[in-house]
Write a protein that holds these residues in place. Structure first.
Motif, mmCIF file in Angstrom:
data_model
loop_
_atom_site.group_PDB
_atom_site.id
_atom_site.type_symbol
_atom_site.label_atom_id
_atom_site.label_comp_id
_atom_site.label_asym_id
_atom_site.label_seq_id
_atom_site.Cartn_x
_atom_site.Cartn_y
_atom_site.Cartn_z
ATOM 1 N N GLY A 89 -8.992 7.990 -1.973
ATOM 2 C CA GLY A 89 -9.698 8.014 -3.251
ATOM 3 C C GLY A 89 -9.060 8.964 -4.253
ATOM 4 O O GLY A 89 -9.133 8.738 -5.465
ATOM 5 N N ASP A 90 -8.436 10.045 -3.760
ATOM 6 C CA ASP A 90 -7.721 10.969 -4.654
ATOM 7 C C ASP A 90 -6.481 10.317 -5.262
ATOM 8 O O ASP A 90 -6.110 10.608 -6.398
ATOM 9 C CB ASP A 90 -7.277 12.223 -3.879
ATOM 10 C CG ASP A 90 -8.444 13.081 -3.412
ATOM 11 O OD1 ASP A 90 -9.493 13.060 -4.094
ATOM 12 O OD2 ASP A 90 -8.306 13.758 -2.382
ATOM 13 N N LEU A 91 -5.855 9.456 -4.493
ATOM 14 C CA LEU A 91 -4.538 8.941 -4.873
ATOM 15 C C LEU A 91 -4.586 7.631 -5.650
ATOM 16 O O LEU A 91 -3.660 7.326 -6.402
ATOM 17 C CB LEU A 91 -3.682 8.740 -3.614
ATOM 18 C CG LEU A 91 -3.348 10.027 -2.831
ATOM 19 C CD1 LEU A 91 -2.710 9.678 -1.497
ATOM 20 C CD2 LEU A 91 -2.411 10.915 -3.643
ATOM 21 N N TYR A 92 -5.663 6.827 -5.467
ATOM 22 C CA TYR A 92 -5.712 5.498 -6.071
ATOM 23 C C TYR A 92 -7.044 5.285 -6.776
ATOM 24 O O TYR A 92 -8.028 5.964 -6.486
ATOM 25 C CB TYR A 92 -5.524 4.403 -5.008
ATOM 26 C CG TYR A 92 -4.228 4.506 -4.238
ATOM 27 C CD1 TYR A 92 -3.055 3.969 -4.751
ATOM 28 C CD2 TYR A 92 -4.192 5.137 -2.998
ATOM 29 C CE1 TYR A 92 -1.871 4.074 -4.046
ATOM 30 C CE2 TYR A 92 -3.013 5.240 -2.281
ATOM 31 C CZ TYR A 92 -1.849 4.709 -2.810
ATOM 32 O OH TYR A 92 -0.688 4.806 -2.113
ATOM 33 N N THR A 93 -7.084 4.329 -7.685
ATOM 34 C CA THR A 93 -8.313 3.970 -8.387
ATOM 35 C C THR A 93 -8.442 2.447 -8.461
ATOM 36 O O THR A 93 -7.464 1.713 -8.271
ATOM 37 C CB THR A 93 -8.329 4.538 -9.826
ATOM 38 O OG1 THR A 93 -7.200 4.006 -10.552
ATOM 39 C CG2 THR A 93 -8.266 6.054 -9.818
ATOM 40 N N GLY A 94 -9.677 1.978 -8.750
ATOM 41 C CA GLY A 94 -9.912 0.554 -8.990
ATOM 42 C C GLY A 94 -9.582 -0.317 -7.804
ATOM 43 O O GLY A 94 -9.775 0.043 -6.648
ATOM 44 N N SER A 95 -9.045 -1.508 -8.084
ATOM 45 C CA SER A 95 -8.732 -2.464 -7.021
ATOM 46 C C SER A 95 -7.614 -1.949 -6.118
ATOM 47 O O SER A 95 -7.553 -2.302 -4.936
ATOM 48 C CB SER A 95 -8.341 -3.818 -7.623
ATOM 49 O OG SER A 95 -7.193 -3.699 -8.442
#
Length: 361
Positions: free
Chosen positions: A75-81
């Motif tokens: 969750g820290d590294l990526y967002t959205g789909s």
């Protein structure tokens, strides 16, 4: 032995997220790997049941520093789909290992009963690799007021949308552990199958779960909200458990196992993605709360179903009691899971203070 690890994981997850928010993800992850490895490797050298339980508790505490922290790091590294896809790939990797290691263990145990525990030596070289190459994915919040942080976290958790998602997130754990615990009784004693077929049923569920989890991001992109994919996934798992419980032949049970795997691959990936999107300041702690509730559900499932079977077996017989209690568990989980999702969907958006952007499940 199973519940011992689950209790350790639930207890450790309660504080693991808080520590990872304050000092960073990497130190907690490394400590978790060491605890998990030490607890597992110790099983090589003992036949004392009390020592086994203690080692499993240690493994559970170590596990609490792994999966919740890894989920939070994604969750820290990526967002959205992209984040949903990454969570799905992480979950698929776990499912692949769940399918592979029983086979490996089956080969090793034919040589010596304790050789499968050699797998628990794997964390030690992984600790060295992670220490050398893993960059800290978060910004630690050292120096923050403990009381203020706790009040702010409670302000997030008590909001109806967050609370209902956390409750709903525990339902797939309950369903999956119920399936893993009781499928062999149903396959062998209810429909006259073999232990090999019971293993095949679990393997089919794991393979489908792994495959579907890798597509979580694509499934999310097809909808404007994560509500409908989660509704479908929860319904699939609940219906699948009922089919497994009441099916009259192995092919029918296989259909139920596939439904459980498909629902699990979507639901656990998306639930984790939703929870990481509720907040940035308390992301690790919120994921740990969700993980603790999931582990608590996993701990309760075999105990609660077993207690109900014990009550009903005198009047119904053992096998019918197992089948009807497991089926009733699927129905109850449908009520709780779908009800939690409906409450989350129709609740007000999450208050952005102290959280970041609200994510609609």
């Amino acid at each position: 032995v199973v519940s011992g690890a689950m209790v350790g994981a639930a207890a450790g997850a309660a504080v693991g997220g808080q520590i990872s928010d304050r000092i960073g993800r990497k130190p907690v992850m490394l400590a978790g790997l060491l605890c998990f490895g030490v607890g597992g490797a110790g099983l090589l050298f003992t036949t004392d049941f009390r020592v086994v339980i203690a080692l499993r508790l240690l493994q559970g505490v170590g596990f609490a520093g792994l999966t919740p922290v890894i989920v939070t790091s994604v969750g820290d590294l990526y967002t959205g789909s992209e984040e949903a896809t990454a969570q799905g790939i992480r979950f698929a990797t776990s499912g692949l290992m769940l399918a592979a290691f029983p086979t490996i263990a089956g080969v090793l145990v034919a040589v010596a009963w304790n050789l499968p525990y050699l797998a628990y030596l794997i964390p030690f070289p992984v600790v060295l690799l992670a220490w050398r190459y893993l960059d800290e994915p978060s910004t630690p919040t050292r120096g923050s007021s403990g009381d203020g942080q706790l009040r702010a976290l409670w302000g997030v958790v008590r909001q109806p949308r967050v609370a209902s998602v956390l409750v709903g997130r525990s339902v797939p754990n309950f369903l999956y552990i119920a399936f893993l615990t009781y499928n062999s009784f149903i396959v062998v004693r209810a429909v006259g199958g073999s232990p090999g077929e019971a293993g095949l049923l679990v393997a089919a569920c794991s393979i489908v779960q792994t495959t579907v989890a890798t597509q979580a991001g694509r499934i999310t992109a097809l909808f404007d909200t994560r509500f409908w994919p989660l509704v479908g996934a929860t319904a699939s798992m609940c219906a699948g458990l009922v089919v497994v419980a009441l099916g009259t032949s192995f092919p029918v049970l296989l259909v139920g196992g596939v439904a459980i795997g498909a629902g699990g691959g979507v639901s656990l990936s998306l639930y984790r993605s939703v929870i990481t999107g509720f907040t940035t300041a308390f992301r690790g702690r919120l994921v740990s709360i969700g993980s603790s509730l999931g582990r608590l559900a996993s701990t309760i499932a075999p105990l609660a179903i077993g207690a109900a079977v014990a009550v009903l077996r005198e009047s119904m017989g053992f096998v019918p009691a197992v089948r009807w209690v497991v089926a009733a568990s699927g129905v109850l989980c449908a009520v709780v899971g779908l009800g939690s999702l409906a409450l989350a969907h129709f609740s007000p958006p999450v208050d952005p203070d102290p959280t970041a952007d609200a994510v609609e499940p």
